[in-house]
Scaffold this motif. Structure first.
Motif, PDB file in Angstrom:
ATOM      1  N   SER A  48       0.861  -1.184   0.000  1.00 60.07           N
ATOM      2  CA  SER A  48       0.000   0.000   0.000  1.00 60.07           C
ATOM      3  C   SER A  48       0.902   1.239   0.000  1.00 60.07           C
ATOM      4  CB  SER A  48      -0.932  -0.004   1.221  1.00 60.07           C
ATOM      5  OG  SER A  48      -0.192  -0.052   2.428  1.00 60.07           O
ATOM      6  N   PRO A  49       0.364   2.414  -0.290  1.00 59.86           N
ATOM      7  CA  PRO A  49       1.196   3.611  -0.426  1.00 59.86           C
ATOM      8  C   PRO A  49       1.900   4.013   0.878  1.00 59.86           C
ATOM      9  CG  PRO A  49      -0.913   3.936  -1.522  1.00 59.86           C
ATOM     10  CD  PRO A  49      -1.029   2.658  -0.737  1.00 59.86           C
ATOM     11  N   SER A  50       3.035   4.683   0.719  1.00 58.55           N
ATOM     12  CA  SER A  50       3.813   5.219   1.832  1.00 58.55           C
ATOM     13  C   SER A  50       3.935   6.728   1.686  1.00 58.55           C
ATOM     14  CB  SER A  50       5.219   4.601   1.857  1.00 58.55           C
ATOM     15  OG  SER A  50       5.180   3.224   2.157  1.00 58.55           O
ATOM     16  N   ARG A  51       4.099   7.402   2.825  1.00 62.39           N
ATOM     17  CA  ARG A  51       4.256   8.861   2.831  1.00 62.39           C
ATOM     18  C   ARG A  51       5.485   9.212   3.658  1.00 62.39           C
ATOM     19  NH1 ARG A  51      -1.048  11.221   5.185  1.00 62.39           N
ATOM     20  NH2 ARG A  51      -0.093  13.216   4.563  1.00 62.39           N
ATOM     21  N   LEU A  52       6.360  10.002   3.070  1.00 62.12           N
ATOM     22  CA  LEU A  52       7.595  10.418   3.725  1.00 62.12           C
ATOM     23  C   LEU A  52       7.641  11.945   3.759  1.00 62.12           C
ATOM     24  CD1 LEU A  52      10.283   9.334   4.930  1.00 62.12           C
ATOM     25  CD2 LEU A  52      11.264   9.535   2.634  1.00 62.12           C
ATOM     26  N   ILE A 228      21.407  -7.673  15.460  1.00 62.01           N
ATOM     27  CA  ILE A 228      20.045  -7.370  15.028  1.00 62.01           C
ATOM     28  C   ILE A 228      19.400  -8.658  14.534  1.00 62.01           C
ATOM     29  CG2 ILE A 228      18.599  -6.071  13.418  1.00 62.01           C
ATOM     30  CD1 ILE A 228      20.707  -3.910  13.320  1.00 62.01           C
ATOM     31  N   GLU A 229      18.206  -8.935  15.023  1.00 62.00           N
ATOM     32  CA  GLU A 229      17.468 -10.137  14.639  1.00 62.00           C
ATOM     33  C   GLU A 229      16.185  -9.720  13.918  1.00 62.00           C
ATOM     34  OE1 GLU A 229      16.890 -13.958  17.197  1.00 62.00           O
ATOM     35  OE2 GLU A 229      15.112 -12.700  17.474  1.00 62.00           O
ATOM     36  N   ILE A 230      15.999 -10.267  12.727  1.00 61.50           N
ATOM     37  CA  ILE A 230      14.831  -9.926  11.907  1.00 61.50           C
ATOM     38  C   ILE A 230      14.009 -11.183  11.664  1.00 61.50           C
ATOM     39  CG2 ILE A 230      14.025  -8.886   9.765  1.00 61.50           C
ATOM     40  CD1 ILE A 230      17.660  -8.480  10.440  1.00 61.50           C
ATOM     41  N   GLU A 231      12.766 -11.138  12.056  1.00 58.88           N
ATOM     42  CA  GLU A 231      11.846 -12.261  11.810  1.00 58.88           C
ATOM     43  C   GLU A 231      11.033 -11.942  10.565  1.00 58.88           C
ATOM     44  OE1 GLU A 231       7.989 -14.363  13.956  1.00 58.88           O
ATOM     45  OE2 GLU A 231       9.526 -13.383  15.204  1.00 58.88           O
ATOM     46  N   GLY A 232      11.219 -12.718   9.514  1.00 60.38           N
ATOM     47  CA  GLY A 232      10.530 -12.451   8.255  1.00 60.38           C
ATOM     48  C   GLY A 232       9.025 -12.550   8.393  1.00 60.38           C
ATOM     49  N   VAL A 233       8.310 -11.666   7.694  1.00 63.98           N
ATOM     50  CA  VAL A 233       6.848 -11.676   7.703  1.00 63.98           C
ATOM     51  C   VAL A 233       6.361 -11.851   6.266  1.00 63.98           C
ATOM     52  CG1 VAL A 233       6.670 -10.252   9.778  1.00 63.98           C
ATOM     53  CG2 VAL A 233       6.774  -9.148   7.532  1.00 63.98           C
ATOM     54  N   PRO A 234       5.127 -12.314   6.070  1.00 68.89           N
ATOM     55  CA  PRO A 234       4.650 -12.589   4.704  1.00 68.89           C
ATOM     56  C   PRO A 234       4.313 -11.349   3.898  1.00 68.89           C
ATOM     57  CG  PRO A 234       2.964 -13.135   6.322  1.00 68.89           C
ATOM     58  CD  PRO A 234       4.201 -12.835   7.098  1.00 68.89           C
ATOM     59  N   ARG A 235       3.991 -10.220   4.567  1.00 66.83           N
ATOM     60  CA  ARG A 235       3.628  -9.011   3.823  1.00 66.83           C
ATOM     61  C   ARG A 235       3.941  -7.777   4.663  1.00 66.83           C
ATOM     62  NH1 ARG A 235      -1.056  -6.641   5.787  1.00 66.83           N
ATOM     63  NH2 ARG A 235      -1.130  -5.279   3.954  1.00 66.83           N
ATOM     64  N   LEU A 236       4.133  -6.674   3.965  1.00 70.22           N
ATOM     65  CA  LEU A 236       4.332  -5.386   4.621  1.00 70.22           C
ATOM     66  C   LEU A 236       3.387  -4.369   3.997  1.00 70.22           C
ATOM     67  CD1 LEU A 236       8.251  -5.243   4.716  1.00 70.22           C
ATOM     68  CD2 LEU A 236       6.728  -5.659   6.666  1.00 70.22           C
ATOM     69  N   LYS A 237       2.960  -3.420   4.782  1.00 65.40           N
ATOM     70  CA  LYS A 237       2.104  -2.340   4.286  1.00 65.40           C
ATOM     71  C   LYS A 237       2.942  -1.067   4.140  1.00 65.40           C
ATOM     72  CE  LYS A 237       0.758  -1.216   9.027  1.00 65.40           C
ATOM     73  NZ  LYS A 237      -0.351  -1.098   9.985  1.00 65.40           N
ATOM     74  N   GLY A 238       2.309   0.003   3.676  1.00 69.16           N
ATOM     75  CA  GLY A 238       3.005   1.265   3.560  1.00 69.16           C
ATOM     76  C   GLY A 238       3.243   1.907   4.922  1.00 69.16           C
ATOM     77  N   TYR A 239       3.993   3.000   4.922  1.00 66.81           N
ATOM     78  CA  TYR A 239       4.321   3.696   6.173  1.00 66.81           C
ATOM     79  C   TYR A 239       3.998   5.180   6.028  1.00 66.81           C
ATOM     80  CZ  TYR A 239       8.481   5.224   3.580  1.00 66.81           C
ATOM     81  OH  TYR A 239       9.314   5.770   2.638  1.00 66.81           O
ATOM     82  N   VAL A 240       3.932   5.853   7.169  1.00 62.81           N
ATOM     83  CA  VAL A 240       3.894   7.315   7.248  1.00 62.81           C
ATOM     84  C   VAL A 240       5.001   7.696   8.205  1.00 62.81           C
ATOM     85  CG1 VAL A 240       2.562   9.355   7.905  1.00 62.81           C
ATOM     86  CG2 VAL A 240       1.411   7.399   6.825  1.00 62.81           C
ATOM     87  N   HIS A 241       5.966   8.507   7.735  1.00 64.40           N
ATOM     88  CA  HIS A 241       7.160   8.716   8.551  1.00 64.40           C
ATOM     89  C   HIS A 241       7.777  10.093   8.328  1.00 64.40           C
ATOM     90  CE1 HIS A 241      10.419   7.217  11.070  1.00 64.40           C
ATOM     91  NE2 HIS A 241      11.284   7.753  10.232  1.00 64.40           N
ATOM     92  N   ARG A 242       8.257  10.668   9.424  1.00 64.69           N
ATOM     93  CA  ARG A 242       9.072  11.880   9.377  1.00 64.69           C
ATOM     94  C   ARG A 242      10.479  11.494   9.818  1.00 64.69           C
ATOM     95  NH1 ARG A 242       7.870  17.068   8.866  1.00 64.69           N
ATOM     96  NH2 ARG A 242       5.652  16.603   9.204  1.00 64.69           N
ATOM     97  N   PRO A 243      11.478  11.646   8.965  1.00 64.93           N
ATOM     98  CA  PRO A 243      12.820  11.140   9.278  1.00 64.93           C
ATOM     99  C   PRO A 243      13.558  11.976  10.318  1.00 64.93           C
ATOM    100  CG  PRO A 243      12.817  12.284   7.170  1.00 64.93           C
ATOM    101  CD  PRO A 243      11.387  12.232   7.621  1.00 64.93           C
ATOM    102  N   VAL A 244      14.590  11.366  10.869  1.00 66.98           N
ATOM    103  CA  VAL A 244      15.480  12.113  11.755  1.00 66.98           C
ATOM    104  C   VAL A 244      16.149  13.222  10.946  1.00 66.98           C
ATOM    105  CG1 VAL A 244      15.945  10.213  13.328  1.00 66.98           C
ATOM    106  CG2 VAL A 244      17.381  10.496  11.291  1.00 66.98           C
ATOM    107  N   PRO A 245      16.450  14.358  11.588  1.00 68.35           N
ATOM    108  CA  PRO A 245      17.094  15.452  10.847  1.00 68.35           C
ATOM    109  C   PRO A 245      18.520  15.102  10.457  1.00 68.35           C
ATOM    110  CG  PRO A 245      16.923  15.992  13.175  1.00 68.35           C
ATOM    111  CD  PRO A 245      16.151  14.728  12.977  1.00 68.35           C
TER     112      PRO A 245
END
Length: 459
Positions: A48-52, A228-245
């Protein structure tokens, strides 16, 4: 000006700098270059769409946007630095079109994991970026192979496929590389099973990328000792995020204030990610004041926080510093600060441990009157991986030195900004060639210079 210098840079890519005027005023930094481009790549992983938000208008963002659009991602502009990504129709891109971006950025290597998940194949053109050392992609390729990718070398670049999909794996970095850590994160989140990455980079931009991926539905645990441990997932959705400066840009303007004897208020800069720089800045003799962000309250307007940097007068003091991975002194901070160290009394020592060829820019400073000697020896507290490999990776800066104007050719992004600072601090008029390189990482830097009272112009 020599024929060699004229042939390297054209008159259309030069900035004339009339030095000797202290910078004074305010400017704003947006989202970190080292996070924004990676968050843009992460949008490929969502269904789905993401917004940055707070995306800087820099060349690297244009390159990544172009690559995403070539692969069918619809990218739209929102208000005041917002980008919206719709990955609904991801598709293969023409090899020739991808190759248009060859040499423009090293980002294409990070598209491989997401594209393998979405399409089952990916292509990497010849990679560019700043010439500050080999920066090999060996570990990127090795890790992709461990995830299950098959890689074929072609005349145009590297073609990758994943006939059996991508699976979680265990990896350990020989050095906590930011790029390699990003590669693993962007690949592991949709890989089947669990991925464990040891000796990972943990820079603020890495943690912010993890925040982006977690918003999308990823399961990522950051353990002690750079695991860092990453557990794989079957799907990801979009995000809404304001980055660090952008802490690199903030420190660059701070160094410019110190070198020119001025005062610059960097709105948007945050203390937490800059504590190591701030300690060194204060040790050199600079001063700063931190303003925290305050939301609107009782009818009073809100205040956006930032850090005001200034030269308080008197002599600057020599320091010894060693670059390193976070939480150490960032390698991208040392080049701008070294210009200020040419004005400090005594002998300053810099030990560069991240990029083996990052001190080449000091030759231009010496041509302007600085006294900088580079060494193959490790002059820091501990020996580093470059100490026995014949690289000039330590420097001794004797000061204070009176800088004079010169014609300068920018070799890479951060060195370029350092050359610009030196021209601003020097007496007389300098011509800085190759300033378009600065646009890779510094948004509207010419307008910001004008706002700070700098006397600069295009010929």
């Amino acid at each position: 000006m020599s024929e060699a210098l004229s042939s390297q840079k054209s008159e259309s890519d030069v900035l004339v700098v009339h030095g000797g005027t202290p910078l004074s005023g305010a400017l704003r930094v947006r989202g970190a270059k080292n996070l924004v481009s990676k968050a843009m790549v992460a949008a490929l992983l969502g269904d789905s769409p993401s917004r940055l938000f707070d995306v800087p208008r820099i060349r690297d963002v244009e390159v990544v946007r172009g690559l995403l659009e070539l692969h069918g991602v619809r990218v739209a502009d929102g208000e005041d630095g917002e980008l919206i990504f719709d990955p609904a129709n991801v598709e293969s891109a023409n090899v020739d079109e991808i190759n248009v971006h060859a040499g423009s950025s090293r980002i294409p290597i990070l598209l491989c994991g997401p594209l393998l998940h979405r399409l089952g194949h990916a292509f990497i053109p010849d990679l560019g970026g700043c010439h500050i050392g080999p920066r090999p992609i060996d570990f990127h390729l090795q890790s992709l192979r461990q995830f299950g990718a098959q890689i074929e070398k072609t005349p145009q670049g590297l073609a990758l496929t994943a006939p059996d999909g991508l699976r979680g794996t265990k990896l350990e970095l020989p050095y906590p590389s930011v790029g390699a850590t990003e590669q693993v994160l962007l690949t592991a989140v949709l890989a089947e099973g669990v991925t464990e990455l040891r000796n990972a980079a943990v820079e603020p931009e890495i943690i912010d990328l993890i925040c982006v991926l977690q918003k999308m539905g990823a399961i990522i645990n950051v353990h002690t000792s750079r695991v860092i441990e990453i557990e794989g997932v079957p799907r990801l959705k979009g995000y809404v995020h304001r980055p660090v400066p952008d802490r690199i840009e903030a420190a660059s303007w701070a160094a410019a204030a110190l070198a020119t004897g001025g005062e610059v208020n960097v709105i948007g800069a945050e203390q937490a990610a800059m504590t190591t720089f701030l300690n060194t800045f204060r040790s050199v003799g600079g001063d700063f004041e931190i303003t925290d962000t305050r939301p609107p309250h009782d009818g009073r307007p809100g205040v956006e926080g930032g850090i005001r940097f200034w030269h308080p007068g008197g002599e600057l003091k020599a320091v010894a510093l060693e670059t390193g991975v976070h939480p150490g002194f960032m390698t991208d901070w040392q080049q701008p600060l070294v210009v200020a160290l040419t004005q400090a009394r005594g002998l300053s020592i810099v030990h560069e441990t991240v990029y083996e060829q990052r001190l080449g820019y000091t030759a231009a400073l010496n041509a302007m009157g600085a006294t900088i000697q580079t060494y193959r020896n490790c002059l820091g507290n501990t020996p580093c991986r470059f100490g026995r490999r014949n690289f000039h990776h330590s420097a001794v800066i004797a000061g204070p030195s009176k800088l004079h104007a010169a014609d300068l050719v920018i070799p890479d992004l951060r060195a370029g900004f350092s050359h610009l600072i030196a021209a601003l601090a020097a007496e007389g008029t300098s011509r800085v060639y190759g300033v378009e390189l600065i646009n890779r990482g510094y948004e509207d830097f010419e307008a910001k210079l004008a706002a700070l009272g700098a006397s600069v112009e295009r010929p």
